[in-house]
Design an enzyme around this catalytic site. Sequence first.
Site, PDB file in Angstrom:
ATOM      1  N   ARG A   1      48.774  23.525  30.336  1.00 48.03           N
ATOM      2  CA  ARG A   1      48.960  22.701  31.548  1.00 48.03           C
ATOM      3  C   ARG A   1      49.644  23.467  32.678  1.00 48.03           C
ATOM      4  O   ARG A   1      50.600  24.188  32.472  1.00 48.03           O
ATOM      5  CB  ARG A   1      49.805  21.479  31.184  1.00 48.03           C
ATOM      6  CG  ARG A   1      50.209  20.632  32.369  1.00 48.03           C
ATOM      7  CD  ARG A   1      50.527  19.228  31.990  1.00 48.03           C
ATOM      8  NE  ARG A   1      51.785  19.083  31.270  1.00 48.03           N
ATOM      9  CZ  ARG A   1      52.217  17.916  30.804  1.00 48.03           C
ATOM     10  NH1 ARG A   1      51.488  16.823  30.961  1.00 48.03           N
ATOM     11  NH2 ARG A   1      53.359  17.842  30.162  1.00 48.03           N
TER      12      ARG A   1
ATOM     13  N   ARG B   1      60.892  16.806  23.124  1.00 48.78           N
ATOM     14  CA  ARG B   1      60.328  15.623  23.817  1.00 48.78           C
ATOM     15  C   ARG B   1      59.511  14.775  22.828  1.00 48.78           C
ATOM     16  O   ARG B   1      59.568  13.549  22.857  1.00 48.78           O
ATOM     17  CB  ARG B   1      59.462  16.062  25.002  1.00 48.78           C
ATOM     18  CG  ARG B   1      60.315  16.562  26.179  1.00 48.78           C
ATOM     19  CD  ARG B   1      59.504  17.394  27.152  1.00 48.78           C
ATOM     20  NE  ARG B   1      58.470  16.648  27.830  1.00 48.78           N
ATOM     21  CZ  ARG B   1      57.399  17.218  28.394  1.00 48.78           C
ATOM     22  NH1 ARG B   1      57.226  18.523  28.355  1.00 48.78           N
ATOM     23  NH2 ARG B   1      56.507  16.475  28.996  1.00 48.78           N
TER      24      ARG B   1
END
Length: 226
Positions: free
Chosen positions: A137, A183
């Site tokens: 990403r 996360r």
Amino acid sequence: MADQTTKVLSFFGPPGTGKGTVAQRCVREFGYKMLSTGDLIRKHMQAQSNLGKQLAEYVNRGQLVPDDLVTQMVFEWAKDQVKPGATVILDGFPRTRVQAELFLQALSEDPDLSRVSFKVINFELSEEEIIKRISSRLICSNKECQSVYSTIAKMPKQAGVCDLCDSPLVRRSDDEAEVVRERLNVFSKTKNELLSFYKESDQSVIDFVVPHGLPDVVFDAFIKAV
Ligand code: AMP
């Protein structure tokens, strides 16, 4: 008279499932309003304000920002941006049970927002695919844009440059492998509690199993599912 009910779609799911990409496309194609709490937080971080520095302490460790702070940011945005009858996507909010409680409570108390339908879209994808997507990403460094690209699934027309605003593309500071692991860990700790709350309080939750493939494939599947 046009329907004045404001429709709120909450995009919920682990990082890297394409929530932001689908939300940005809904804005372009259907004129929906969108707030990504992650984008808003990164905007403050880039501005290096006192608030931004405080937020960075959490984000760069893969932790969630405190519930009251993020909920207040969402409400300030909604007061300013949301008109009755609009369809609004909240990308990445609520993320915890406390956020959902605060948010739904405040909606029910605000006369301007009392006619609101709330629906949750639960994005699901395997951890292996999530890691693959996050490691490829890139995002636009312009804090007003933050468009999302992928070196495997959505290349920009010109390498390293945003198609929409010509700003350089960068990796997110919290997309490094170690932070991503944290996360995902935080997500799995908070997920069940939030989904149980929605179940108890009879909120509508649509499960969306994200297909493997290019953004167009994901978007078509999203439209069918939702
Ligand atoms: P995202 O862009 O949605 O992946 O969010 C990036 C980071 O911003 C998260 O890892 C959190 O640190 C913070 N964040 C975004 N949305 C929230 C939220 N609703 N509650 C708490 N922290 C959030």
